[in-house]
Design an enzyme around this catalytic site. Structure first.
Site, mmCIF file in Angstrom:
data_model
loop_
_atom_site.group_PDB
_atom_site.id
_atom_site.type_symbol
_atom_site.label_atom_id
_atom_site.label_comp_id
_atom_site.label_asym_id
_atom_site.label_seq_id
_atom_site.Cartn_x
_atom_site.Cartn_y
_atom_site.Cartn_z
ATOM 1 N N LYS A 92 0.892 -1.168 0.051
ATOM 2 C CA LYS A 92 -0.009 0.011 0.059
ATOM 3 C C LYS A 92 0.796 1.203 -0.099
ATOM 4 O O LYS A 92 1.464 1.562 1.157
ATOM 5 C CB LYS A 92 -0.773 -0.150 1.126
ATOM 6 C CG LYS A 92 -2.229 0.652 1.221
ATOM 7 C CD LYS A 92 -2.165 2.164 0.873
ATOM 8 C CE LYS A 92 -1.757 3.046 1.883
ATOM 9 N NZ LYS A 92 -1.760 4.420 1.545
ATOM 10 N N GLU B 170 9.155 0.903 11.198
ATOM 11 C CA GLU B 170 10.309 2.091 10.660
ATOM 12 C C GLU B 170 9.412 3.366 10.895
ATOM 13 O O GLU B 170 8.953 3.731 10.020
ATOM 14 C CB GLU B 170 10.893 1.697 9.574
ATOM 15 C CG GLU B 170 11.496 0.516 9.141
ATOM 16 C CD GLU B 170 12.895 0.221 9.873
ATOM 17 O OE1 GLU B 170 13.441 1.284 10.190
ATOM 18 O OE2 GLU B 170 13.406 -0.792 9.927
ATOM 19 N N CYS C 154 13.844 10.330 7.123
ATOM 20 C CA CYS C 154 13.743 10.007 8.450
ATOM 21 C C CYS C 154 14.717 10.451 9.460
ATOM 22 O O CYS C 154 14.503 10.518 10.627
ATOM 23 C CB CYS C 154 13.152 8.647 8.544
ATOM 24 S SG CYS C 154 14.309 7.718 7.605
ATOM 25 N N GLU D 204 8.924 15.814 15.118
ATOM 26 C CA GLU D 204 9.520 15.695 13.913
ATOM 27 C C GLU D 204 8.763 16.740 12.821
ATOM 28 O O GLU D 204 7.525 16.469 12.755
ATOM 29 C CB GLU D 204 9.355 14.296 13.176
ATOM 30 C CG GLU D 204 9.974 13.754 12.028
ATOM 31 C CD GLU D 204 9.746 12.400 11.624
ATOM 32 O OE1 GLU D 204 8.491 11.832 11.598
ATOM 33 O OE2 GLU D 204 10.894 11.757 11.003
HETATM 34 P P1 NAD Z 1 2.537 8.258 7.637
HETATM 35 O O1 NAD Z 1 2.530 7.585 8.714
HETATM 36 O O2 NAD Z 1 1.473 9.647 7.462
HETATM 37 O O3 NAD Z 1 1.959 7.521 6.496
HETATM 38 C C1 NAD Z 1 2.750 6.147 6.050
HETATM 39 C C2 NAD Z 1 1.851 5.215 5.328
HETATM 40 O O4 NAD Z 1 0.926 4.883 6.403
HETATM 41 C C3 NAD Z 1 1.195 5.969 4.106
HETATM 42 O O5 NAD Z 1 1.130 5.051 3.085
HETATM 43 C C4 NAD Z 1 -0.197 6.132 4.759
HETATM 44 O O6 NAD Z 1 -1.367 6.295 3.723
HETATM 45 C C5 NAD Z 1 -0.279 4.963 5.570
HETATM 46 N N1 NAD Z 1 -1.315 5.249 6.786
HETATM 47 C C6 NAD Z 1 -1.979 6.510 7.444
HETATM 48 N N2 NAD Z 1 -2.558 6.206 8.274
HETATM 49 C C7 NAD Z 1 -2.773 4.944 8.143
HETATM 50 C C8 NAD Z 1 -3.756 3.951 9.228
HETATM 51 N N3 NAD Z 1 -4.739 4.572 10.081
HETATM 52 N N4 NAD Z 1 -3.833 2.854 8.906
HETATM 53 C C9 NAD Z 1 -2.942 2.254 8.144
HETATM 54 N N5 NAD Z 1 -2.049 2.908 7.175
HETATM 55 C C10 NAD Z 1 -2.209 4.243 7.356
HETATM 56 O O7 NAD Z 1 4.114 8.748 7.073
HETATM 57 P P2 NAD Z 1 4.311 9.491 5.838
HETATM 58 O O8 NAD Z 1 3.983 11.050 6.050
HETATM 59 O O9 NAD Z 1 3.870 8.963 4.559
HETATM 60 O O10 NAD Z 1 5.957 9.560 6.060
HETATM 61 C C11 NAD Z 1 6.690 10.388 6.711
HETATM 62 C C12 NAD Z 1 7.049 9.448 8.162
HETATM 63 O O11 NAD Z 1 7.401 8.304 7.649
HETATM 64 C C13 NAD Z 1 8.005 10.339 8.911
HETATM 65 O O12 NAD Z 1 7.695 10.107 10.081
HETATM 66 C C14 NAD Z 1 9.299 9.568 8.848
HETATM 67 O O13 NAD Z 1 10.469 9.812 9.740
HETATM 68 C C15 NAD Z 1 8.913 8.152 8.464
HETATM 69 N N6 NAD Z 1 9.975 7.411 7.710
HETATM 70 C C16 NAD Z 1 10.584 6.528 8.511
HETATM 71 C C17 NAD Z 1 11.581 5.739 7.984
HETATM 72 C C18 NAD Z 1 12.610 4.825 8.738
HETATM 73 O O14 NAD Z 1 13.073 3.768 8.023
HETATM 74 N N7 NAD Z 1 12.566 4.880 10.036
HETATM 75 C C19 NAD Z 1 11.914 5.668 6.475
HETATM 76 C C20 NAD Z 1 11.141 6.855 5.873
HETATM 77 C C21 NAD Z 1 10.179 7.619 6.394
#
Ligand code: NAD
Length: 497
Positions: A189, A265, A300, A399
């Site tokens: 997804k 992650e 991240c 963040e």
């Molecule tokens: P997000 O948590 O908003 O979304 C991530 C994914 O989760 C998306 O596909 C989104 O559609 C889905 N999602 C959102 N709500 C959901 C729910 N209720 N149930 C299931 N899925 C849901 O994050 P983002 O804004 O897409 O990405 C940025 C974040 O990702 C930052 O916090 C960043 O630090 C983190 N990140 C972490 C790593 C790592 O390896 N630790 C790497 C890249 C990004």
């Protein structure tokens, strides 16, 4: 060339897939609902993406389950499986130019970055796990003389992957490459803000010989499609990269459904610590700037807390600010641009609101702080630096996920370690020092999954990547990632006399 002209030209050079990819074919969402896919470069529309929901997820999981049970992939001979994945990696290389353009169009990071980093690293990840297929052995236990104990790894079954928009295809590849290498079927997804490269990649995987149903991609909102996948009773493991807030929900979904395995992650608020005995002032200043301005801070591991020893702080910040002021946001599709757009308007507004909060809480804005290139219709924020930040301030604790550095002074080593660890996160940390004792002590003291000494963001597919504390658990990359996608089974065979 105007931004609109460069977007139009790039659109003519890519294939935009907007449907869900289920069982080897694209199709619209069952409900017929769509969502606009905009490019942050100028705010224009790239297409209408299928807005899938639980019923599409049901179909994708059923396709994945059927392919797993049929065993066309799971039971394929290791070397044959390896060759399909190597062909898949080659497909990425052969289509790298298009994929880089698509990634830049979809999420606004500079074409230079997608061309030199994102897409080649995807091919590298697929190749690395392909090569592992016929090189990683199972184990024999130290059993008594009248028995043989075998410790074997078996695929989990159906894996669900929910991934973010900041490295849309690369973060997905860190999931699907080890999941496929271990014989699983998978449903991805992608993030609603940036789904295009993952959809295009699914069809390249099929062209490379991956059997249908093994890799499925379902675009849609997180609260609908992502939630349905994580709650699904026939998904054996859910692997997630994204924010800590959503990671907590995912863990809950695992518990509320079938106790599926969960790996997370999540976010970070990483400290980069510059000691007065820093061995290379200029390299550290460049790392301080690029550690947070790369991909507009939507990383991240971004070094968002810059801890500088008070004795050198004034000179050091002057140099970092000079680098930041030279960094002009530009058209991400121009190969010479090194600073592009925020992923969308909402993210731009989030970042601007954190900047307002920083000023309101008393931090001193020394550079940037405003929207840029507004006339383009796109979403840009200038590189921003705050001085005089207290680690308790919101901009030092939360963040921001944008190009904003919070500079914090410290007096001595112990002070730096205390401030560095004073966060709910533990994804990355770095220290600049000439003293080998301090370097080792810092590396052991800082509570983070990645610690860099005299550099920032050193990384390779061969090394694990992941966080401590609320940055999550489970590791992407390296052979350790294979553990997430396999069940350990013990087989004990009693030997007859
Ligand atoms: P997000 O948590 O908003 O979304 C991530 C994914 O989760 C998306 O596909 C989104 O559609 C889905 N999602 C959102 N709500 C959901 C729910 N209720 N149930 C299931 N899925 C849901 O994050 P983002 O804004 O897409 O990405 C940025 C974040 O990702 C930052 O916090 C960043 O630090 C983190 N990140 C972490 C790593 C790592 O390896 N630790 C790497 C890249 C990004």
């Amino acid at each position: 060339m105007s931004f609109a002209e460069s977007v139009a030209r790039a659109k003519g050079r890519v294939t935009i897939r907007t449907g869900a990819f289920i069982n080897g074919a694209f199709r619209p969402s069952k409900s017929g609902e769509t969502m606009a896919c905009l490019t942050p470069i100028d705010g224009s529309e790239l297409g209408q993406l299928s807005a899938c929901d639980a019923s599409d997820i049901d179909d994708a999981v059923a396709a994945a389950r059927a392919s797993f049970e049929a065993g066309h992939w799971r039971t394929m001979a290791p070397r044959a499986k390896r060759d399909v994945m190597l062909a898949f990696a080659q497909k990425i290389d052969d289509n790298a130019e298009e994929l880089a353009l698509l990634e830049t169009l979809d999420m606004g990071k500079p074409l230079a970055n997608t061309t030199r980093a994102d897409i080649p690293l995807v091919a590298q990840a697929i190749r690395y796990y392909a090569e592992a297929i016929d090189k990683v052995n199972d184990e024999l236990g130290p059993s008594p003389h009248n028995a043989v104990s075998m410790i074997v790894r078996e695929p989990m079954g159906v894996v669900g992957a929910v991934v973010p928009w900041n490295f849309p295809l690369l973060m997905a590849s860190w999931k699907f490459a080890p999941a496929l290498a271990t014989g699983n079927s998978i449903v991805v997804k992608p993030a609603e803000q940036a789904s295009l490269t993952m959809l295009r990649t699914a069809e390249l995987a099929m062209e490379a010989g991956l059997p249908e149903g093994v890799l499925n991609v379902v675009p849609g909102l997180g609260e609908k499609a992502g939630k349905a996948l994580a709650l699904h009773m026939d998904v054996d493991a859910i692997v997630f990269t994204g924010s800590t807030a959503v990671g907590k929900l995912i863990m809950g979904y695992g518990a509320q459904s079938n106790l599926k395995r969960v790996a997370l992650e999540c976010g970070g608020k990483s400290p980069q610590i510059v000691m007065e005995d820093c061995p290379d002032f200029e390299a550290a200043a460049q790392a301080a700037a690029w550690g947070v301005f790369y991909d507009q801070g939507q990383v991240c591991t971004a070094a968002t807390r810059l801890l500088v020893q008070n004795s050198i702080k004034k000179d050091f910040l002057e140099r970092v600010a000079a680098i930041a002021k030279d960094l002009k946001p530009g058209d991400p599709l121009d190969p010479d641009t090194s600073f592009g757009a925020m992923v969308d308007e909402a993210q731009m507004n989030t970042v601007l609101s954190y900047i307002n909060k920083g000023e309101a809480e008393g931090a001193k804005l020394i550079c940037g702080g405003e929207r840029a290139l507004g006339q383009s219709g796109g979403f840009y924020v200038a590189p921003t630096i705050f001085d005089g930040v207290d680690n308790k301030m919101t901009i030092a604790q939360e963040e921001i996920f944008g190009p904003v550095v919070s500079a914090i002074g410290f007096d001595d080593f112990e002070d730096a370690m205390r401030i560095g660890n004073d966060t709910i996160y533990g994804l990355a940390a770095g220290v600049w020092t000439s003293d080998i004792d301090k370097a080792h002590r810092a590396a052991r003291t800082l509570r983070a999954g990645n610690v860099w000494v005299n550099c920032w963001d050193g990384s390779d597919i061969t090394t694990p990547f992941g966080g401590f504390k609320q940055s999550g658990f489970g590791r992407d990359r390296s052979l350790h990632a294979l553990d997430k996608y396999t069940e350990l089974k013990t087989i004990w065979i009693e030997l007859r006399k």
